[in-house]
Write a protein that holds these residues in place. Structure first.
Motif, short mmCIF file in Angstrom:
data_model
loop_
_atom_site.label_atom_id
_atom_site.label_comp_id
_atom_site.label_asym_id
_atom_site.label_seq_id
_atom_site.Cartn_x
_atom_site.Cartn_y
_atom_site.Cartn_z
N GLY A 1 0.79 -1.23 0.00
CA GLY A 1 0.00 0.00 0.00
C GLY A 1 0.82 1.28 0.00
O GLY A 1 0.26 2.37 -0.17
N TRP A 2 2.14 1.19 0.15
CA TRP A 2 2.95 2.41 0.25
C TRP A 2 2.96 3.21 -1.04
O TRP A 2 2.94 4.45 -1.01
N ALA A 3 2.99 2.58 -2.19
CA ALA A 3 3.08 3.29 -3.47
C ALA A 3 1.87 4.21 -3.66
O ALA A 3 2.02 5.39 -4.03
N ALA A 4 0.68 3.69 -3.41
CA ALA A 4 -0.53 4.51 -3.57
C ALA A 4 -0.53 5.68 -2.59
O ALA A 4 -0.93 6.80 -2.92
N LEU A 5 -0.05 5.42 -1.36
CA LEU A 5 0.00 6.47 -0.35
C LEU A 5 0.99 7.56 -0.77
O LEU A 5 0.74 8.76 -0.59
N ALA A 6 2.12 7.14 -1.35
CA ALA A 6 3.13 8.11 -1.81
C ALA A 6 2.59 8.96 -2.94
O ALA A 6 2.76 10.18 -2.96
N GLU A 7 1.92 8.34 -3.90
CA GLU A 7 1.38 9.08 -5.04
C GLU A 7 0.34 10.10 -4.59
O GLU A 7 0.27 11.21 -5.11
N LYS A 8 -0.45 9.73 -3.60
CA LYS A 8 -1.44 10.67 -3.07
C LYS A 8 -0.75 11.83 -2.36
O LYS A 8 -1.13 13.00 -2.52
N GLY A 9 0.28 11.54 -1.56
CA GLY A 9 0.99 12.59 -0.84
C GLY A 9 1.75 13.54 -1.76
O GLY A 9 1.94 14.71 -1.43
#
Length: 574
Positions: A404-412
């Motif tokens: 789930g880190w990639a999606a969280l990074a893209e959102k941030g």
């Protein structure tokens, strides 16, 4: 009869009468020899102090003083100062060849690793003038001599010696020390005499000056001195709450200094607030993390199975800061006795909650710290066994492998909040994601912001032309290259100059590219800009200079007002 009027009666008198009575008492003190400790002398000194306080309250702070400036810039929300408040009235527009310290930073650097060498000669002279003022009844020539000496020296180098001498002198009355301290604080137009005044107020064991110290402490140039004074004079049952109030009113070095004086507090409100957000400051959480960890007791708080996300985020920042090897020379995770217990509970909570921006940085730093062998001296603490370090590091690394880190990074990376953005950027870099588009968007939205630095770290020869074209379009190059001067570029109105020297610095790895921007930097009124232009030309070496570079350098040399910079140009031309 006037001299012997009751205090209640004095409070109703007009200001001219109060000034006259104070002058009469001071003249009596000067005319009659009364040894230190003499009851009459002490009574008269106390009367002068009381009248001075009545006058100060009635008149308010004198125009042009440090105190008046701070009072005029207090933020109504109770936190810090409004814009313009940081710029004290004694600030000089100096050359950018000299380091300009942020408020409180000079004392912060000296007290965190560099050490403070004592200026014994100045301390002796200052102590003598303090005694002279008090024993001779505050004659104008004595006060002026003390003020002049204090103004000419950095008080931090005389602080301990002066206070030690004054506090050990049986000849100086508490009333006299307090009167002198208050006068320096209320009349001082320069920061160093005001610091001396604050220090004297911290000697006399009275919390009557609490509001005055809290007010001055709102400016981070004075927070350290005010925090020490409050630590000395405030009663134990209220001291920590007053220091906490001071810590909440500042955000930089001032908060670091105030939090340090809360170490070991057993006040539950203080402990909770320190753990909640007292560790945060704009200097670096590393400076306060250990104190907050040992005083705020995150290991105990994390024992709750229903821990709030706010507390978990706070624990992430504190434990991550304790594991930051790249930070300042402070106590770290291996010094923290409850570290193994705190990490066990923190990691367990993170595993159960799933990915959050603030957790990735902490778990990454913790894993790196635990695996770095040089961090662990043999036998330093038996609780940090190799197996425990291996277990915690492995669990942190598994957390950071969550899909789930990639999606969280893209959102941030599309967030306008700087804290969220840079946490997301760190995750993206760790995952190998391209952050160039995100930095490119931020530069286009805020062309004078600091995002240029990060953008230029991601630029290659294919992306460079678009970046340079936008720099030419968005920055006021005519104004930026208006001609050499000795401008102070510390205020916000020089943000475009900072953007330009960041761009030109980034061009060092692209020989010959963006010469027009380098030339603009070379003609800037800001010394730092011109230094950055020379740095880039040195990195290019003459083999990559275009046909116009030497001519521009000769022209710059002829117009350069700064001796050191002219010498650099000399070396470059030769």
């Amino acid at each position: 009869m006037l001299i012997h009027a009751e205090d209640e009666e004095l409070a109703t008198w007009p200001l001219p009468w109060l000034h006259m009575v104070r002058k009469l008492i001071e003249q009596r003190l000067q005319a009659r020899f009364m040894p230190p400790g003499n009851a009459t002398r002490m009574r008269l000194e106390g009367r002068v102090l009381h009248i001075s306080e009545l006058i100060a309250v009635r008149e308010g702070p004198l125009e042009g003083t440090i105190l008046a400036h701070i009072l005029a810039h207090l933020d109504p929300d109770g936190s810090g100062l409004i814009p313009g408040g940081e710029d004290l009235p004694d600030a000089e527009s100096g050359s950018l060849n000299e380091i300009r310290w942020a408020p409180g930073a000079w004392e912060g650097i000296l007290t965190h690793g560099f050490g403070i060498s004592s200026d014994e000669e100045t301390a002796a002279a200052m102590s003598g003038l303090i005694s002279r003022n008090i024993l001779r009844g505050f004659r104008a020539e004595d006060f002026d001599a003390l003020y002049g000496l204090a103004r000419s020296k950095e008080f931090i180098f005389s602080y301990i010696d002066v206070l030690s001498t004054v506090s050990s002198s049986h000849a100086l009355s508490g009333a006299g020390i307090r009167q002198l301290g208050r006068r320096l604080v209320r009349e001082g137009q320069h920061r160093e005499p005001v610091k001396l005044g604050i220090a004297l107020l911290g000697l006399i064991g009275d919390n009557a000056d609490r509001e005055l110290l809290l007010t001055l402490g709102r400016h981070e140039e004075f927070t350290l001195y005010c925090a020490i004074a409050i630590s000395n004079v405030e009663p134990p049952d209220s001291r920590d709450k007053v220091l906490l109030s001071m810590a909440k009113s500042v955000e930089g070095w001032g908060r670091v200094h105030a939090v340090e004086r809360l170490e070991g507090s057993t006040n539950p409100e203080v402990q909770e607030r320190m753990l909640s957000d007292g560790y945060r400051n704009i200097v670096g959480s590393e400076y306060t993390a250990y104190i907050v960890a040992t005083t705020g007791k995150p290991a105990e708080a994390l024992a709750n199975p229903d821990v709030t996300l706010h507390l978990l985020d706070a624990a992430a920042e504190i434990l991550g800061a304790l594991s930051n090897d790249a930070g300042p020379p402070v106590q770290r995770m291996d010094d923290y006795l409850e570290g193994p217990l705190a990490l066990e509970r923190f990691i367990t909570h993170v595993e159960q909650h799933g990915p959050r921006l603030s957790h990735f940085t902490a778990t990454e730093d913790i894993a790196v710290f635990l695996r770095r062998e040089q961090n662990w001296e043999a036998g330093k603490d038996s609780r940090w066994t190799i197996s425990i370090r291996e277990e915690f590091a492995s669990r942190c690394e598994r957390i950071n492998q969550h899909p789930g880190w990639a999606a969280l990074a893209e959102k941030g990376l599309i967030s306008a909040n700087n804290t969220e953005f840079y946490k997301a950027e760190r995750i993206a870099r760790a995952l190998g994601l391209d952050t160039y588009p995100a930095h490119w968007r931020r530069v286009q939205s805020y062309p004078c912001d600091s995002s240029w630095f990060a953008l230029l770290q991601e630029v290659d020869e294919h992306r460079l032309p678009a970046v340079l074209a936008y720099a030419r379009q968005s920055l006021p190059l005519g104004e930026l290259g208006s001609g050499p001067d000795d401008k102070d570029a510390q205020s916000d109105r020089f943000r475009a100059h900072h953007a330009l020297d960041t761009i030109v610095t980034g061009l060092a790895k692209f020989p010959g590219e963006g010469w027009d921007l380098v030339e603009t930097c070379l003609r800037s009124p800001v010394i730092r800009n011109r230094n950055m232009a020379i740095n880039t030309l040195e990195a290019w070496t003459p083999t990559h200079w275009g046909p116009n570079v030497l001519t521009a350098l000769l022209r710059a040399h002829a117009a350069e007002p700064d001796d050191k910079l002219r010498q650099r140009l000399d070396s470059l031309i030769k």
